[in-house]
Design an enzyme around this catalytic site. Structure first.
Site, PDB file in Angstrom:
ATOM      1  CB  SER A 186      31.661  71.559 -33.814  1.00 17.09           C
ATOM      2  OG  SER A 186      32.322  72.669 -33.278  1.00 17.09           O
TER       3      SER A 186
ATOM      4  CB  SER B 185      36.196  73.937 -34.610  1.00 15.03           C
ATOM      5  OG  SER B 185      36.233  75.322 -34.884  1.00 15.03           O
ATOM      6  CD  GLU B 186      31.063  76.159 -33.447  1.00 10.63           C
ATOM      7  OE1 GLU B 186      30.498  77.250 -33.451  1.00 10.63           O
ATOM      8  OE2 GLU B 186      30.535  75.102 -33.818  1.00 10.63           O
ATOM      9  CB  ALA B 187      35.064  72.343 -27.605  1.00  6.93           C
TER      10      ALA B 187
END
Length: 951
Positions: free
Chosen positions: A707, A881-883
């Site tokens: 991220s 994104s990754e959250a």
């Protein structure tokens, strides 16, 4: 003598004649051979819909339609027949402007499919659109489907005359100087929607005539065996074969590089062999490459290579690999190769604290091996360019890292290697360290000719890495008031046959279990082992979903045990200002209370609605989960890029923001517009051209992972813009024109080189002896609520709604962030209910891998971005994104338990597992967690050894 057939089809309104092999050719293959490469081939088995075309008024999947079954003069409509960039069809236009195009590989198939829907039903409901795509098996891995349905509804309204194109167009000319946060469309979206964006296999079709084709020889006979003999004599005699390449032909190392970050690991040597010749350690290992004049000839010959083996014990999961009698998979290291302890507060007293606590919950949890299942598989091209550079075009996520990897593997100086990212049909992480790039380079160097390497989807599933699974034993303790006093967990991660990055991924479990709660006392241990299964690689969330699988389940179990509402229990225990994470450091921000306040009325509404809609046949439930993730690579991070003035008010930006579908071009454009604004406020998106992800022209901006891209690229963009403005500035404060710069001999191109350590020297790697530390400069936070229905008769769970409240700092592009949220949520739902990769022989495509189709994902996807500002980040942004794929899968698991009392401890929550739990409850029984996992040695004994032997 082989016989061929002349055939004529009416394609996009014109009769087209061609010669074909009626027994072998498919309609998709013929269309692509005719140059209509907007028809993509993903799965090759008719389960993804990327190849959708309209045949005589019906949507069909052309990759499985044999050409012999298509009548002469049949009418075929492909994406190219609907519109072009100069005159797009409303569906193409809407897909672009509502943010329904991400990686874009599936987009032509969706548009063609939707076109026929609107011919038959000009005014569909959203439910009818979703049912249509379900029926025709159109799959998207990027968007969560919601924006695609939005686009179809908008296009239908335009086609009916109820709206115009202008109604759905963001007029960026009205926002000059104020673009940040606005929905600027992706520069490459229109090409994707019109089917003229060339992906890897499209490029391969258009390479020079002398291009050779490479097929991998993957025996797929065992996951662990000694190789006694590789016999390729028959393959060499097959038509069109030029050479069979084996390990003995390779001049370089024939290995992928090894990267480890922990001080407590025994994995130091390279073990990921590219062409194996002595031992198979995984079902997808490659023993040879067949080079031939055509792709078909190469594949046919590859099937003739014979491998004689001596079977060895196969350890297909962590629990088997760490048993006392297990043999070493790699001779130079034990199967367990990394240990990471965590001690916080009065860690030594944690066992007693838990034993004596008012409330205690415990359980054992399995976070499964998740396949990425990008619709486009793996495809690589390699050739020598005009400067003599060995050039590899692939799905690179980190072009410079891959350049280093390739150089070592093939035995060339890194300066003689060039890596270019192709337009990429998604990867979600597997492309980070793919071995195919080096294999293609090896073939190109040996053959001294351009090559195209491709694999079918079954090969791709066996060859590519997966999300590493893990087993966790955990306990959590609370006092009489419901405040957490201690946590304890023991985690074992299965990293497959390649240990690279296995220590780093384990650290994520040690950082994000019980995030973002305040747990004052923690005792934990993480261990990572090699097995004979697919190697662990990055996947959105990278290690964090493993942490939340155990942590958020225990949190929910504790609320249930106390008799407290799960929302209230979380609210009571989230960290407040000054309270530390389980790694004993303060959070960069504390938005948790505000986020929960934002969700509370929606939660109360969902709970009330669940009670009303709950029936004995269809049980309704609501589940919560806290999530979040780090941003960037800590003090070791850096980003370099360049901005060039090419005319008055016109710029070219050079960077390696690799676009895997997340919008690298979109993000890079937004960052540069904002960076230039203080000096040139009238610059518009049309004034900036992007040159990206090509090591020949672009400085190293770093990897598209962690991220970090928006954060790091934004930082470097600020520096580059400032440097260029300083170079253009005259003594009187005005700016030189382009012609003046040239006349005065002043460079019109300036770099921006950002080094994280210059700003934050104190961000270090996690201490290998204590687990304490903060190795990142920013974080993201996400709070999820899942609403589910459970069919009591079948055990099938349907997610009917998902809500996310997030904190990502200031949003840079609302369209891009929403797209990442929807996509991440869709993957998480699949992870919770169906996606896994265990049976290497049966799970050969996205259907058998459990990919969620559109009716498996709710149309009710609500994402609420908390208005935030990251003081560390560029323009106030953190990361994204990754959250969005960290803990939402556990919200689904918790919702199932809330609906019907069945807690699933081992992912995924398949109908069979849920039904088995319902049957136990129906008989008056109690669902117990799995027996405590044996993870290699006694938890407490291992921690004592670590304390006695610091590194």
């Amino acid at each position: 003598m082989k016989q061929f057939t002349k055939k004529t089809l009416n394609i996009n309104g014109a009769d087209r004649m061609f010669i074909c092999d009626p027994e072998k050719d498919t309609l998709a293959g013929v269309l692509r051979r005719l140059g209509l490469t907007g028809t993509k081939i993903g799965c090759g088995t008719g389960v993804c819909g990327a190849c959708s075309v309209i045949l005589d008024g019906k949507v069909i999947r052309s990759c499985t339609r044999k050409i012999k079954t298509v009548k002469d003069y049949s009418a075929v409509i492909t994406i190219e027949g609907l519109g072009n960039a100069m005159n797009p069809h409303p569906l193409q236009y809407a897909m672009v402007h509502v943010g329904a195009v991400q990686c874009g590989f599936c987009t032509p198939g969706f548009i063609v499919s939707a076109y026929e829907l609107l011919q038959e039903n000009p005014k569909p409901t959203r439910e009818e659109v979703r049912a249509w795509f379900q029926k025709h098996r159109n799959v998207c891995r990027c968007t969560g489907y919601k924006p695609i349905v939005d686009a179809v509804m908008e296009a239908a309204a335009i086609m009916r005359g109820e709206k115009t194109l202008a109604d759905i167009t963001y007029d960026y000319k009205k926002d000059v100087g104020n673009y940040y946060g606005k929905p600027i469309v992706r520069p490459n979206a229109l090409a994707k929607a019109c089917g003229v964006c060339d992906y890897g296999d499209d490029i391969a079709l258009k390479m020079p005539a002398e291009t050779l084709h490479v097929s991998l020889v993957m025996p797929r006979v065992s996951s662990h065996a000694k190789i006694l003999k590789i016999d390729y004599s028959e393959a060499e005699k097959m038509p069109g074969v030029v050479k069979v390449i084996t390990a003995k032909d390779v001049d370089g190392s024939n290995y992928l590089m090894m990267f480890q970050f922990s001080g407590r690991t025994t994995a130091m040597d390279q073990v990921h062999k590219l062409l194996v010749d002595d031992k198979i350690v995984n079902y997808g290992n490659v023993v040879a490459m067949v080079v031939a004049d055509t792709q078909d000839h190469a594949k046919q010959a590859a099937d003739k290579v014979k491998v004689e083996i001596e079977p060895l014990p196969e350890y297909m999961n962590y629990l088997d690999a760490v048993m006392p009698d297990a043999i070493r998979i790699h001779p130079n290291m034990d199967n367990i190769f990394t240990w990471q302890p965590l001690f916080k507060g009065e860690a030594d007293k944690v066992p007693e604290m838990i034993d004596d606590a008012e409330y205690v919950v415990e359980g054992s949890f399995y976070s499964s091996r998740e396949p990425h299942m990008s619709i486009e598989g793996d495809t690589v091209q390699a050739y020598y360019d005009e400067d003599g550079l060995l050039t590899v075009q692939c799905k690179a996520m980190t072009t410079y890292f891959d350049r280093d990897d390739i150089a070592q593997a093939v035995g060339l100086d890194v300066e003689k290697i060039r890596v270019v990212e192709n337009p990429t049909g998604g990867s979600f992480g597997w492309a980070m360290n793919a071995a195919s790039y080096s294999l293609a380079a090896i073939a190109c160097k040996i053959m001294q000719a351009p090559i195209a390497l491709s694999m079918d989807y079954a090969q791709f599933m066996a060859f590519s890495g997966k999300r590493a699974p893990s087993f966790t034993n955990g306990r959590l303790a609370c006092d009489k008031d419901g405040k957490i006093i201690a946590g304890e967990f023991d985690a074992g991660m299965d990293h497959g046959y390649d240990p690279a990055l296995g220590d780093d991924e384990m650290i994520k479990i040690m950082r994000f279990t019980f995030f973002p709660y305040y747990v004052p006392n923690v005792l934990a241990l993480g261990r990572t082992a090699v097995t004979n299964h697919s190697h662990g690689v990055p996947y959105r969330g990278y290690g964090a979903p493993n942490a939340y699988t155990a942590g958020e389940a225990l949190i929910d179990m504790m609320a249930e045990k106390i008799g407290m509402d799960p929302f209230e229990f979380r609210y009571k225990n989230i960290a407040r200002t000054g309270q530390t994470s389980i790694n004993s450091v303060e959070f960069n921000q504390y938005p948790m209370e505000e986020m929960m306040d934002k969700l509370k009325p929606l939660y109360e509404k969902a709970v009330a609605e669940a009670k009303v809609k709950d029936t004995p046949e269809i049980r309704r439930g609501v589940g919560l989960a806290w999530g979040g993730y780090n941003v960037g690579l800590g003090s070791d991070d850096f980003a370099n890029l360049a901005i060039e003035l090419v005319g008055d008010g016109k710029f070219v930006k050079y960077d390696t923001w690799q676009d895997q579908g997340q919008g690298g071009d979109q993000g890079s454009l937004v960052c540069m517009l904002e960076a230039l604004k203080p000096y040139f406020p009238n610059v518009t998106p049309d004034d900036i051209k992007l040159v990206q992800a090509d090591t020949k022209f672009c400085p190293n901006t770093g990897e598209s992972a962690g991220s970090r891209s928006h954060f790091a690229n934004g930082k470097a963009s600020i520096l580059a813009a400032e440097n260029l403005a300083n170079a253009m500035r005259k003594e009187d404060g005005t700016y030189r024109t382009y012609d003046e710069m040239i006349k005065e001999g002043i460079s019109t191109k300036c770099e921006g080189n950002w080094v994280a350590q210059a700003e934050w020297e104190d961000y270090k790697l996690i201490d290998p002896n204590t687990g304490v530390g903060n190795s990142n400069y920013a974080y993201t936070y996400a709070l999820f609520m899942a609403e589910v229905e459970v069919n009591v008769a079948t055990g099938k769970t349907t997610v009917v709604g998902m809500t996310c409240v997030d904190w990502v700092g200031k949003v840079g592009n609302i369209q891009a962030v929403n797209g990442q949220a929807y996509g991440g949520i869709s993957h998480a739902i699949g992870f919770a209910l169906s996606e896994h990769y265990d049976d290497v022989k049966k799970q050969t495509n996205i259907l058998s891998g459990g990919v969620p189709y559109i009716l498996d994902i709710p149309d009710k996807l609500e994402v609420i971005h908390l208005d935030g500002f990251d003081q560390n980040g560029p323009f106030g942004s953190s990361g994204a994104s990754e959250a969005f794929q960290t803990s939402d899968h556990v919200a689904v698991i918790n919702a199932i338990n809330n609906a019907c009392g069945v807690r699933i401890y081992e992912l995924p929550a398949s109908p069979e597992k849920v039904k088995a739990g319902l049957d136990i409850l129906a008989k008056g029984g109690k669902i117990e967690p799995p027996k405590k996992y044996f993870l290699g040695s006694d938890f407490y004994d291992e921690l004592e050894k670590i304390k006695e032997n610091p590194v």
